[in-house]
Enzyme design. Structure first.
Site, PDB file in Angstrom:
ATOM      1  N   GLY A  33     -38.904 -28.789  -8.901  1.00 28.06           N
ATOM      2  CA  GLY A  33     -39.574 -28.545 -10.165  1.00 28.06           C
ATOM      3  C   GLY A  33     -38.713 -27.682 -11.051  1.00 28.06           C
ATOM      4  N   GLY A  35     -38.734 -25.194 -15.026  1.00 24.37           N
ATOM      5  CA  GLY A  35     -39.360 -24.694 -16.235  1.00 24.37           C
ATOM      6  C   GLY A  35     -38.325 -24.018 -17.101  1.00 24.37           C
ATOM      7  N   ALA A  38     -36.782 -20.879 -14.917  1.00 26.82           N
ATOM      8  CA  ALA A  38     -36.248 -21.057 -13.567  1.00 26.82           C
ATOM      9  C   ALA A  38     -36.457 -22.494 -13.113  1.00 26.82           C
ATOM     10  CB  ALA A  38     -36.936 -20.093 -12.601  1.00 26.82           C
ATOM     11  N   VAL A  40     -36.767 -24.839  -9.193  1.00 29.25           N
ATOM     12  CA  VAL A  40     -37.009 -24.682  -7.760  1.00 29.25           C
ATOM     13  C   VAL A  40     -36.347 -25.812  -6.990  1.00 29.25           C
ATOM     14  CG1 VAL A  40     -38.759 -24.563  -5.946  1.00 29.25           C
ATOM     15  CG2 VAL A  40     -39.200 -23.517  -8.172  1.00 29.25           C
ATOM     16  N   LYS A  55     -36.369 -20.448  -5.663  1.00 29.43           N
ATOM     17  CA  LYS A  55     -36.638 -20.376  -7.100  1.00 29.43           C
ATOM     18  C   LYS A  55     -35.450 -19.678  -7.755  1.00 29.43           C
ATOM     19  CE  LYS A  55     -40.256 -18.925 -10.351  1.00 29.43           C
ATOM     20  NZ  LYS A  55     -41.639 -18.396 -10.449  1.00 29.43           N
ATOM     21  N   ASP A 151     -52.686 -16.497 -14.955  1.00 28.25           N
ATOM     22  CA  ASP A 151     -52.366 -17.909 -15.180  1.00 28.25           C
ATOM     23  C   ASP A 151     -52.986 -18.781 -14.088  1.00 28.25           C
ATOM     24  OD1 ASP A 151     -51.332 -20.050 -16.558  1.00 28.25           O
ATOM     25  OD2 ASP A 151     -49.288 -19.827 -15.803  1.00 28.25           O
TER      26      ASP A 151
END
Length: 286
Positions: A33, A35, A38, A40, A55, A151
């Site tokens: 994944g 963003g 960062a 992963v 991460k 979140d």
């Protein structure tokens, strides 16, 4: 999509090995994944023989490493059954990762994130009760330590099936990228995910423990119905939150409806604490 939305995947034993080894220990594998701050990657721990998630933060300058410091400080020490565990941390050196980057080593959850599960089908009442009470226990643990996750959403809840592949699974909270405590205030660039913000946050108020409970109530409702409580574009969704409570369809059982109404009370003072929410959710199984 946030960074940890797709971290929870079953390990692909057939993945080709990488030549990049972080800290002389973690051989990087496929990307899981990513963003803005960062990304992963799956990694094989050459010392323990286990597979982990790494991460890796994108910032290369010490002046921009606040996201890493926040997660290391807040998430790093946490040890709870319902919180994904940070195993270690470090910084890249001469490895081929284009500069010096901080990284966190995390347990790799053998399951899926709740967003993926709900995209397939709504959860059963039993699954919802088990998963939401587990996250409420995690929030009890956090709130007693002065931490607000800030979140709560399906993408930040991982369901671990390692102990019982055919069972309900264990829900684990992850991604503390915008969490708050006494040393870390809210990042100026982000204040949670629009579809799960509490009314007070939508109106520019401070995120508190009660805000986490409201967001969890919205997640619980989505588990049962398969749809967001406040759908639509982010701005439209946030405005709707200030005009009234989420609509709970008649297909949701009355006992569930009472719990959801309490957790999503527009007044933060009217919501249960995390420990009270655990009790309310657990009683639904009686």
């Amino acid at each position: 999509m946030t960074l940890m939305d797709t971290v929870a995947v079953r390990v692909d034993r057939g993945a080709a090995p990488s030549d990049v080894v972080l800290g002389g220990r973690y051989r990087l594998g496929k990307q899981l994944g990513g963003g803005s701050e960062a990304y992963v990657k799956e990694a094989f721990d050459l010392q323990s023989g286990t597979t982990v998630a790494i991460k890796i933060f994108r910032a290369t300058e010490p002046a921009n490493d606040a996201p890493f410091r926040r997660e290391l400080d807040i998430h790093g020490p946490l040890r709870h059954k319902n919180i994904a565990k940070v195993v270690s941390s470090g910084a890249t050196g001469g490895e081929d990762v284009h500069g010096r980057h901080n990284y966190l080593v995390m347990e790799l959850i053998q399951g899926q994130d709740l967003r993926t599960l709900l995209d397939e089908r709504p959860a059963s009442p039993r699954q919802t009760m088990e998963w939401m009470s587990g996250i409420a226990r995690a929030l009890t643990f956090l709130h007693r330590r002065g931490i607000v996750h800030n979140d709560i959403k399906p993408g930040n809840i991982l369901v671990d099936f390692a102990g019982d592949p055919d069972g309900v699974g264990v829900a684990k909270l992850t991604d503390f990228g915008i969490a708050l405590n006494g040393r870390h205030s809210a990042p100026s660039s982000s204040s949670g995910t629009p579809h799960y913000l509490s009314p007070e946050e939508v109106c520019g108020g401070k995120s508190t423990a009660a805000s986490d409970i409201y967001s969890l109530g919205l997640v619980a409702l989505e588990c049962l119905t398969g749809t967001k409580a406040f759908p639509g574009p982010p701005l439209e969704s946030m405005v709707a939150r200030t005009l009234g409570e989420p609509r709970i369809p008649g297909t949701v059982r009355r006992r569930w409806s009472m719990v959801l109404h309490a957790m999503t009370d527009p007044d933060p003072a009217g919501r249960p604490s995390a420990s009270q929410a655990v009790g309310m959710l657990r009683r639904l199984s009686w």
